[in-house]
Design a protein around this motif. Structure first.
Motif, PDB file in Angstrom:
ATOM      1  N   ARG A 139       0.829  -1.206   0.000  1.00  0.00           N
ATOM      2  CA  ARG A 139       0.000   0.000   0.000  1.00  0.00           C
ATOM      3  C   ARG A 139       0.865   1.258   0.000  1.00  0.00           C
ATOM      4  O   ARG A 139       1.756   1.397   0.839  1.00  0.00           O
ATOM      5  CB  ARG A 139      -0.950   0.010   1.202  1.00  0.00           C
ATOM      6  CG  ARG A 139      -1.969  -1.119   1.156  1.00  0.00           C
ATOM      7  CD  ARG A 139      -2.877  -1.127   2.370  1.00  0.00           C
ATOM      8  NE  ARG A 139      -3.853  -2.201   2.250  1.00  0.00           N
ATOM      9  CZ  ARG A 139      -5.027  -2.086   1.630  1.00  0.00           C
ATOM     10  NH1 ARG A 139      -5.362  -0.912   1.098  1.00  0.00           N
ATOM     11  NH2 ARG A 139      -5.854  -3.102   1.537  1.00  0.00           N
ATOM     12  N   CYS A 170      -3.390  10.621  -9.144  1.00  0.00           N
ATOM     13  CA  CYS A 170      -4.425  10.496 -10.173  1.00  0.00           C
ATOM     14  C   CYS A 170      -4.276  11.624 -11.188  1.00  0.00           C
ATOM     15  O   CYS A 170      -3.783  12.710 -10.872  1.00  0.00           O
ATOM     16  CB  CYS A 170      -5.824  10.555  -9.560  1.00  0.00           C
ATOM     17  SG  CYS A 170      -6.213   9.185  -8.448  1.00  0.00           S
ATOM     18  N   ILE A 185      -3.185  11.586  -3.812  1.00  0.00           N
ATOM     19  CA  ILE A 185      -4.163  10.990  -2.915  1.00  0.00           C
ATOM     20  C   ILE A 185      -3.420  10.409  -1.714  1.00  0.00           C
ATOM     21  O   ILE A 185      -2.709   9.413  -1.841  1.00  0.00           O
ATOM     22  CB  ILE A 185      -4.990   9.895  -3.622  1.00  0.00           C
ATOM     23  CG1 ILE A 185      -5.564  10.430  -4.941  1.00  0.00           C
ATOM     24  CG2 ILE A 185      -6.093   9.382  -2.702  1.00  0.00           C
ATOM     25  CD1 ILE A 185      -6.477  11.621  -4.794  1.00  0.00           C
ATOM     26  N   SER A 225      -3.917   8.474   0.710  1.00  0.00           N
ATOM     27  CA  SER A 225      -4.659   7.352   1.283  1.00  0.00           C
ATOM     28  C   SER A 225      -4.031   6.084   0.734  1.00  0.00           C
ATOM     29  O   SER A 225      -4.163   5.779  -0.454  1.00  0.00           O
ATOM     30  CB  SER A 225      -6.142   7.434   0.900  1.00  0.00           C
ATOM     31  OG  SER A 225      -6.846   6.294   1.348  1.00  0.00           O
ATOM     32  N   LYS A 246      -3.157   2.665  -0.665  1.00  0.00           N
ATOM     33  CA  LYS A 246      -3.921   1.580  -1.278  1.00  0.00           C
ATOM     34  C   LYS A 246      -2.982   0.673  -2.061  1.00  0.00           C
ATOM     35  O   LYS A 246      -1.848   1.057  -2.374  1.00  0.00           O
ATOM     36  CB  LYS A 246      -4.992   2.142  -2.228  1.00  0.00           C
ATOM     37  CG  LYS A 246      -6.064   2.990  -1.544  1.00  0.00           C
ATOM     38  CD  LYS A 246      -7.115   3.451  -2.538  1.00  0.00           C
ATOM     39  CE  LYS A 246      -8.158   4.351  -1.882  1.00  0.00           C
ATOM     40  NZ  LYS A 246      -8.939   3.622  -0.858  1.00  0.00           N
ATOM     41  N   GLU A 261      -6.254  -1.123  -6.197  1.00  0.00           N
ATOM     42  CA  GLU A 261      -7.206  -0.243  -5.513  1.00  0.00           C
ATOM     43  C   GLU A 261      -6.995   1.207  -5.938  1.00  0.00           C
ATOM     44  O   GLU A 261      -7.955   1.959  -6.128  1.00  0.00           O
ATOM     45  CB  GLU A 261      -7.053  -0.381  -3.996  1.00  0.00           C
ATOM     46  CG  GLU A 261      -7.529  -1.721  -3.440  1.00  0.00           C
ATOM     47  CD  GLU A 261      -7.168  -1.900  -1.978  1.00  0.00           C
ATOM     48  OE1 GLU A 261      -7.717  -2.813  -1.337  1.00  0.00           O
ATOM     49  OE2 GLU A 261      -6.324  -1.117  -1.460  1.00  0.00           O
ATOM     50  N   ALA A 262      -5.725   1.606  -6.087  1.00  0.00           N
ATOM     51  CA  ALA A 262      -5.421   2.972  -6.532  1.00  0.00           C
ATOM     52  C   ALA A 262      -5.934   3.205  -7.944  1.00  0.00           C
ATOM     53  O   ALA A 262      -6.519   4.251  -8.251  1.00  0.00           O
ATOM     54  CB  ALA A 262      -3.916   3.216  -6.449  1.00  0.00           C
ATOM     55  N   SER A 278      -8.440   1.679  -9.431  1.00  0.00           N
ATOM     56  CA  SER A 278      -9.903   1.740  -9.385  1.00  0.00           C
ATOM     57  C   SER A 278     -10.374   3.083  -8.848  1.00  0.00           C
ATOM     58  O   SER A 278     -11.338   3.674  -9.366  1.00  0.00           O
ATOM     59  CB  SER A 278     -10.458   0.602  -8.519  1.00  0.00           C
ATOM     60  OG  SER A 278     -10.137  -0.655  -9.071  1.00  0.00           O
ATOM     61  N   TYR A 279      -9.698   3.588  -7.814  1.00  0.00           N
ATOM     62  CA  TYR A 279     -10.078   4.877  -7.237  1.00  0.00           C
ATOM     63  C   TYR A 279      -9.935   5.992  -8.266  1.00  0.00           C
ATOM     64  O   TYR A 279     -10.833   6.812  -8.446  1.00  0.00           O
ATOM     65  CB  TYR A 279      -9.208   5.167  -6.012  1.00  0.00           C
ATOM     66  CG  TYR A 279      -9.507   6.511  -5.360  1.00  0.00           C
ATOM     67  CD1 TYR A 279     -10.376   6.589  -4.281  1.00  0.00           C
ATOM     68  CD2 TYR A 279      -8.933   7.688  -5.842  1.00  0.00           C
ATOM     69  CE1 TYR A 279     -10.668   7.810  -3.688  1.00  0.00           C
ATOM     70  CE2 TYR A 279      -9.216   8.916  -5.263  1.00  0.00           C
ATOM     71  CZ  TYR A 279     -10.082   8.964  -4.184  1.00  0.00           C
ATOM     72  OH  TYR A 279     -10.368  10.192  -3.608  1.00  0.00           O
ATOM     73  N   CYS A 280      -8.797   6.033  -8.950  1.00  0.00           N
ATOM     74  CA  CYS A 280      -8.556   7.093  -9.939  1.00  0.00           C
ATOM     75  C   CYS A 280      -9.567   7.018 -11.080  1.00  0.00           C
ATOM     76  O   CYS A 280     -10.048   8.049 -11.555  1.00  0.00           O
ATOM     77  CB  CYS A 280      -7.136   7.004 -10.480  1.00  0.00           C
ATOM     78  SG  CYS A 280      -5.845   7.464  -9.294  1.00  0.00           S
ATOM     79  N   GLU A 339     -12.574   5.865 -10.949  1.00  0.00           N
ATOM     80  CA  GLU A 339     -13.905   6.212 -10.465  1.00  0.00           C
ATOM     81  C   GLU A 339     -14.051   7.710 -10.217  1.00  0.00           C
ATOM     82  O   GLU A 339     -15.068   8.313 -10.562  1.00  0.00           O
ATOM     83  CB  GLU A 339     -14.209   5.453  -9.170  1.00  0.00           C
ATOM     84  CG  GLU A 339     -15.569   5.783  -8.577  1.00  0.00           C
ATOM     85  CD  GLU A 339     -15.856   5.020  -7.294  1.00  0.00           C
ATOM     86  OE1 GLU A 339     -16.888   5.302  -6.661  1.00  0.00           O
ATOM     87  OE2 GLU A 339     -15.035   4.151  -6.919  1.00  0.00           O
ATOM     88  N   HIS A 340     -13.015   8.345  -9.642  1.00  0.00           N
ATOM     89  CA  HIS A 340     -13.119   9.736  -9.215  1.00  0.00           C
ATOM     90  C   HIS A 340     -12.439  10.722 -10.168  1.00  0.00           C
ATOM     91  O   HIS A 340     -12.737  11.915 -10.134  1.00  0.00           O
ATOM     92  CB  HIS A 340     -12.515   9.899  -7.817  1.00  0.00           C
ATOM     93  CG  HIS A 340     -13.218   9.100  -6.761  1.00  0.00           C
ATOM     94  ND1 HIS A 340     -14.412   9.500  -6.203  1.00  0.00           N
ATOM     95  CD2 HIS A 340     -12.907   7.912  -6.187  1.00  0.00           C
ATOM     96  CE1 HIS A 340     -14.796   8.601  -5.304  1.00  0.00           C
ATOM     97  NE2 HIS A 340     -13.906   7.627  -5.283  1.00  0.00           N
TER      98      HIS A 340
END
Length: 391
Positions: free
Chosen positions: A70, A75, A85, A87, A89, A93-94, A96-98, A100-101
């Protein structure tokens, strides 16, 4: 494949290169990896324990790491902005986050250079929408001279407030419009924890703490959008057929070759060997045109819009369709109202078909198209789509 096997056993006993390679890819679609532009740290990538398939950036250089560790990550947005970010991950996971957002994990050397330049500019200028400067205990804000909803200007213990101002022995208590944490004390120091805000509190005790536009730590480590892909074909197709030798697991060798018995083996890419080429009879045109314009383009620049007469041709064309930039793409298939049947513009009879459910129907203004999964659909011929030509 049988022709390749025959050529291998007959002519190339020592083996020959085929277009299968395992290499690095960027997460964002359309961004190509170029080894000559890479920023690897000394000795990297090393793929320690054959488990390091994702890339992190630290102090501007890259090293491969286990994807399940992690880290913070960066992003990218399509408007060319970047987001650190904070946070931690895993790499997936990173990603997927990028997606999505934002748009995706930061990808490509150009984006990384833009990111560094953007943050270097922020560090050099330390721009705050109310930058705080201290001269002999005097608090001045460039965005409006310490404007505290009552314009509180404190010079050497003197408080001038356009709102409510009480001065007791050089002390100004502002419980109204000019709120400096309820109290503005001027003992050679100016503490502005209220309306003179730099993204929170601006405490000036001979120094400036700037939280609005405050330079973020860009040393890392951060996940970036670079990862080592599984085996892929050099032309971008995704044919799943494999013919590896038994126990072929050498992860450090990243190019594929044939062997004397027709099986495949990995080897160092800088080795010199004979190699196989092939001629592709179809080409994907990533330009958006109506069906008629696509037909004229293919006939002017290649041979014709593609026709599909058997399963082998279907598989070949649908591999190209996966790389289209539109959801559907034109085929050389057309419906005639006069004679009430579908026909190929290359004059082949429509024997083989791969229509989707409820297709094709009998609309006089329709032509045949394929989606990215290879299914045929009818579309009005004025839609603007990618298309495939015969060479």
């Amino acid at each position: 494949m049988q022709r390749l096997l025959n050529s291998t056993t007959a002519q190339y006993q020592a083996g020959a290169w085929i277009g299968l390679q395992r290499g690095w890819r960027w997460s964002q679609s359309g961004v190509e990896f170029n080894e000559s532009e890479s920023e690897w740290f000394v000795g990297q990538p090393d793929n320690r324990d054959n488990q390091e398939y994702c890339v992190r950036m630290k102090d501007g250089t890259w090293d491969d790491d286990t994807c399940t560790i992690r880290y913070n990550f960066i992003c990218y947005d399509e408007n060319k902005t970047f987001h650190i970010i904070n946070s931690e991950k895993t790499w997936l996971e990173a990603q997927s986050y990028c997606r999505e957002h934002h748009t995706d994990l930061i990808s490509g050397v150009k984006q990384l250079k833009d990111f560094k330049r953007q943050h270097q500019d922020n560090n050099g200028q330390s721009q705050n929408n109310g930058q705080s400067q201290n001269n002999a205990g005097q608090s001045q804000n460039n965005a409006g001279q310490s404007q505290n909803n009552g314009q509180s200007k404190n010079n050497a213990g003197q408080s001038q407030n356009n709102g409510q101002s009480k001065n007791n022995a050089g002390q100004s208590q502002n419980n109204g419009q000019s709120q400096n944490n309820g109290q503005s004390q001027n003992n050679g120091q100016s503490q502005n924890n209220g309306q003179s805000q730099n993204n929170g509190q601006s405490q000036n005790n001979g120094q400036s703490n700037n939280n609005a536009g405050q330079s973020q730590n860009i040393a890392g480590p951060f996940w970036i959008g670079l990862f080592r892909d599984s085996w892929n074909w050099s032309d971008g197709s995704s044919f799943s057929f494999r013919s590896w030798e038994k126990n072929e697991t050498n992860a450090k060798k990243t190019c594929a070759m044939t062997t004397s018995d027709g099986k495949w083996r990995a080897d160092d890419c800088d080795e010199t060997k004979p190699f196989f080429c092939y001629n592709d009879s179809v080409i994907l045109i990533k330009e958006n045109m109506t069906w008629v314009d696509a037909l004229y383009y293919c006939r002017a620049h290649h041979h014709d819009l593609v026709s599909i007469t058997n399963l082998d041709e279907q598989r070949w064309v649908q591999e190209r369709a996966k790389m289209a930039s539109t959801q559907h793409l034109w085929l050389g298939l057309r419906y005639t109202c006069t004679l009430d049947f579908w026909f190929w513009v290359t004059d082949e009879t429509v024997c083989y078909t791969n229509w989707g459910p409820g297709q094709p129907g009998d609309d006089c203004t329709t032509a045949g198209a394929m989606n990215r999964q290879g299914t045929w659909v009818k579309k009005h011929d004025d839609h603007q789509l990618n298309f495939i030509c015969f060479k």
